[in-house]
Design a protein around this motif. Sequence first.
Motif, PDB file in Angstrom:
ATOM      1  N   LEU A 244     -16.329 -42.383 -24.843  1.00 26.84           N
ATOM      2  CA  LEU A 244     -17.447 -41.448 -24.829  1.00 26.84           C
ATOM      3  C   LEU A 244     -18.447 -41.778 -25.923  1.00 26.84           C
ATOM      4  O   LEU A 244     -18.077 -42.149 -27.042  1.00 26.84           O
ATOM      5  N   ARG A 245     -19.727 -41.596 -25.596  1.00 20.88           N
ATOM      6  CA  ARG A 245     -20.807 -41.673 -26.576  1.00 20.88           C
ATOM      7  C   ARG A 245     -21.366 -40.268 -26.750  1.00 20.88           C
ATOM      8  O   ARG A 245     -21.802 -39.647 -25.782  1.00 20.88           O
ATOM      9  N   THR A 246     -21.346 -39.758 -27.969  1.00 23.35           N
ATOM     10  CA  THR A 246     -21.778 -38.391 -28.229  1.00 23.35           C
ATOM     11  C   THR A 246     -23.285 -38.265 -28.076  1.00 23.35           C
ATOM     12  O   THR A 246     -24.042 -39.048 -28.660  1.00 23.35           O
ATOM     13  N   LEU A 247     -23.699 -37.256 -27.315  1.00 21.77           N
ATOM     14  CA  LEU A 247     -25.116 -36.925 -27.173  1.00 21.77           C
ATOM     15  C   LEU A 247     -25.483 -35.736 -28.050  1.00 21.77           C
ATOM     16  O   LEU A 247     -26.476 -35.767 -28.778  1.00 21.77           O
ATOM     17  N   HIS A 248     -24.702 -34.667 -27.962  1.00 22.60           N
ATOM     18  CA  HIS A 248     -24.939 -33.453 -28.744  1.00 22.60           C
ATOM     19  C   HIS A 248     -23.631 -33.026 -29.411  1.00 22.60           C
ATOM     20  O   HIS A 248     -22.576 -33.022 -28.772  1.00 22.60           O
ATOM     21  N   LEU A 249     -23.725 -32.635 -30.670  1.00 19.90           N
ATOM     22  CA  LEU A 249     -22.596 -32.080 -31.415  1.00 19.90           C
ATOM     23  C   LEU A 249     -22.894 -30.625 -31.723  1.00 19.90           C
ATOM     24  O   LEU A 249     -23.987 -30.295 -32.195  1.00 19.90           O
TER      25      LEU A 249
ATOM     26  N   VAL B 221     -13.817 -31.626 -36.943  1.00 20.90           N
ATOM     27  CA  VAL B 221     -13.657 -31.206 -35.557  1.00 20.90           C
ATOM     28  C   VAL B 221     -14.965 -30.638 -35.013  1.00 20.90           C
ATOM     29  O   VAL B 221     -15.824 -30.191 -35.765  1.00 20.90           O
ATOM     30  N   GLY B 222     -15.097 -30.637 -33.704  1.00 18.18           N
ATOM     31  CA  GLY B 222     -16.254 -30.023 -33.074  1.00 18.18           C
ATOM     32  C   GLY B 222     -16.348 -30.388 -31.608  1.00 18.18           C
ATOM     33  O   GLY B 222     -15.868 -31.448 -31.170  1.00 18.18           O
ATOM     34  N   GLN B 223     -16.970 -29.496 -30.857  1.00 20.06           N
ATOM     35  CA  GLN B 223     -17.168 -29.727 -29.430  1.00 20.06           C
ATOM     36  C   GLN B 223     -18.432 -30.552 -29.226  1.00 20.06           C
ATOM     37  O   GLN B 223     -19.411 -30.425 -29.977  1.00 20.06           O
ATOM     38  N   THR B 224     -18.421 -31.383 -28.206  1.00 24.30           N
ATOM     39  CA  THR B 224     -19.543 -32.291 -27.968  1.00 24.30           C
ATOM     40  C   THR B 224     -19.891 -32.354 -26.485  1.00 24.30           C
ATOM     41  O   THR B 224     -19.051 -32.108 -25.617  1.00 24.30           O
ATOM     42  N   VAL B 225     -21.142 -32.704 -26.224  1.00 19.35           N
ATOM     43  CA  VAL B 225     -21.558 -33.178 -24.911  1.00 19.35           C
ATOM     44  C   VAL B 225     -21.708 -34.687 -25.039  1.00 19.35           C
ATOM     45  O   VAL B 225     -22.415 -35.176 -25.934  1.00 19.35           O
ATOM     46  N   SER B 226     -21.026 -35.414 -24.177  1.00 16.51           N
ATOM     47  CA  SER B 226     -20.956 -36.865 -24.321  1.00 16.51           C
ATOM     48  C   SER B 226     -21.203 -37.558 -22.987  1.00 16.51           C
ATOM     49  O   SER B 226     -21.066 -36.952 -21.916  1.00 16.51           O
ATOM     50  N   GLU B 227     -21.504 -38.850 -23.080  1.00 12.71           N
ATOM     51  CA  GLU B 227     -21.699 -39.688 -21.901  1.00 12.71           C
ATOM     52  C   GLU B 227     -20.549 -40.683 -21.803  1.00 12.71           C
ATOM     53  O   GLU B 227     -20.152 -41.285 -22.809  1.00 12.71           O
ATOM     54  N   VAL B 228     -20.008 -40.835 -20.602  1.00 14.07           N
ATOM     55  CA  VAL B 228     -18.945 -41.810 -20.383  1.00 14.07           C
ATOM     56  C   VAL B 228     -19.572 -43.202 -20.349  1.00 14.07           C
ATOM     57  O   VAL B 228     -20.431 -43.488 -19.509  1.00 14.07           O
ATOM     58  N   VAL B 229     -19.150 -44.082 -21.275  1.00 10.99           N
ATOM     59  CA  VAL B 229     -19.698 -45.440 -21.324  1.00 10.99           C
ATOM     60  C   VAL B 229     -18.686 -46.480 -20.852  1.00 10.99           C
ATOM     61  O   VAL B 229     -19.052 -47.628 -20.607  1.00 10.99           O
ATOM     62  N   ALA B 230     -17.431 -46.094 -20.733  1.00 10.85           N
ATOM     63  CA  ALA B 230     -16.397 -46.955 -20.145  1.00 10.85           C
ATOM     64  C   ALA B 230     -15.285 -46.050 -19.653  1.00 10.85           C
ATOM     65  O   ALA B 230     -14.997 -45.018 -20.252  1.00 10.85           O
ATOM     66  N   SER B 231     -14.678 -46.438 -18.522  1.00  9.57           N
ATOM     67  CA  SER B 231     -13.657 -45.566 -17.943  1.00  9.57           C
ATOM     68  C   SER B 231     -12.508 -46.374 -17.364  1.00  9.57           C
ATOM     69  O   SER B 231     -12.717 -47.386 -16.685  1.00  9.57           O
ATOM     70  N   ARG B 232     -11.299 -45.885 -17.645  1.00 12.41           N
ATOM     71  CA  ARG B 232     -10.094 -46.399 -16.984  1.00 12.41           C
ATOM     72  C   ARG B 232      -9.379 -45.233 -16.296  1.00 12.41           C
ATOM     73  O   ARG B 232      -8.161 -45.148 -16.284  1.00 12.41           O
ATOM     74  N   SER B 233     -10.185 -44.333 -15.748  1.00 15.73           N
ATOM     75  CA  SER B 233      -9.650 -43.160 -15.061  1.00 15.73           C
ATOM     76  C   SER B 233     -10.425 -42.922 -13.778  1.00 15.73           C
ATOM     77  O   SER B 233     -11.655 -43.046 -13.742  1.00 15.73           O
ATOM     78  N   GLU B 234      -9.688 -42.551 -12.733  1.00 10.54           N
ATOM     79  CA  GLU B 234     -10.348 -42.203 -11.476  1.00 10.54           C
ATOM     80  C   GLU B 234     -11.097 -40.885 -11.576  1.00 10.54           C
ATOM     81  O   GLU B 234     -11.924 -40.564 -10.726  1.00 10.54           O
TER      82      GLU B 234
END
Length: 342
Positions: free
Chosen positions: A38-43, A70-83
């Motif tokens: 994940l790449r963080t967009l908003h913290l 710690v903290g909640q984030t909105v993130s973008e998936v930049v690589a995935s090994r999950s369906e």
Amino acid sequence: MKSTQIRLASRPVAEPLDSDFEVATAELPEPEEGQVVLRTLHLSLDPYMRGRMSDAPSYAAPVGIGEVMVGQTVSEVVASRSERREVGDIVLAYTGWQSHAVVDARATRRLDPSAAPVSTALGVLGMPGFTAYGGLLAIGQPKAGETVVVAAAAGPVGSAVGQIAKAKGARAVGIAGGPEKCRLLLDEYGFDAAVDHRSPTLREDLAAATPDGIDVYFENVGGHVAAEVVRRFNTYARMPVCGLIAGYNGGEPMADFDRLPGFMRRVLTKSLTVRGFIQDEFVPTHWADFQREMSGWVADGTVRYREDVVDSLENAPEAFRGLLAGRNVGKLLVKVADPAGV
């Protein structure tokens, strides 16, 4: 891939200092099967984080020295090994104060950017909004015509509490710091009355704003604000206790024992209900209703919100100090990055 991280360097004694944080760069591991990068967009920056910086007993484990805040984030998936997740998905996660992270895809929730701005998943349509919704409706149980008072009313939780109370037919009174925030409560959020807790005539102002007494008090602050509010409680008043931010940095005594007998006498003689809560306890009973009702209220303008956005992860510590001092207006976010292609 590397991640820029802000870690806890030492435990603050009062207000967090720059020396209590350290900026570091870490090499991320390769994602395993079922994981995503994940790449963080908003913290999201929230008051509860101050408690996690302490090792005093609490409802959640403290952040360890040297660990990422710690903290909640909105993130973008930049690589995935999950369906479950594809590259480019925007997700809600709990990755903390860092630019990138590797997590289990099951620990993320996909967001729909076409439904609402994705940042609202950290605010009015996320944890702060649900805190307001669950605490007010499950514990406060406001009825039409009753008076609901909320402290820290210009913040993301308090502003939602007042507007939800209005949507349920109650009268909303907000307590905030300074004339600007009080005007915001009246002009933008539609509160029936606003009281400045910095006023030397706080007691008289609160009495004028609550001529019929107080039926529900949503507690976010504690300290001298709470001391004045409890004087106005009606019989059978309810008090959801969400936070006590006045004491988080040691600014106002949290254990002021000389006030306890008087408070307990009111609990007895007024048949008060006083209950602390952590928002996730209401997920099984209120989350589905929250998603439906709050999404509708935001869409039709019944509930309005503000976001206070700070640029750059490195500015998170200073922004966090401002949050604890009440300098922000609305939901405080750190913009860490733009989505790909923006």
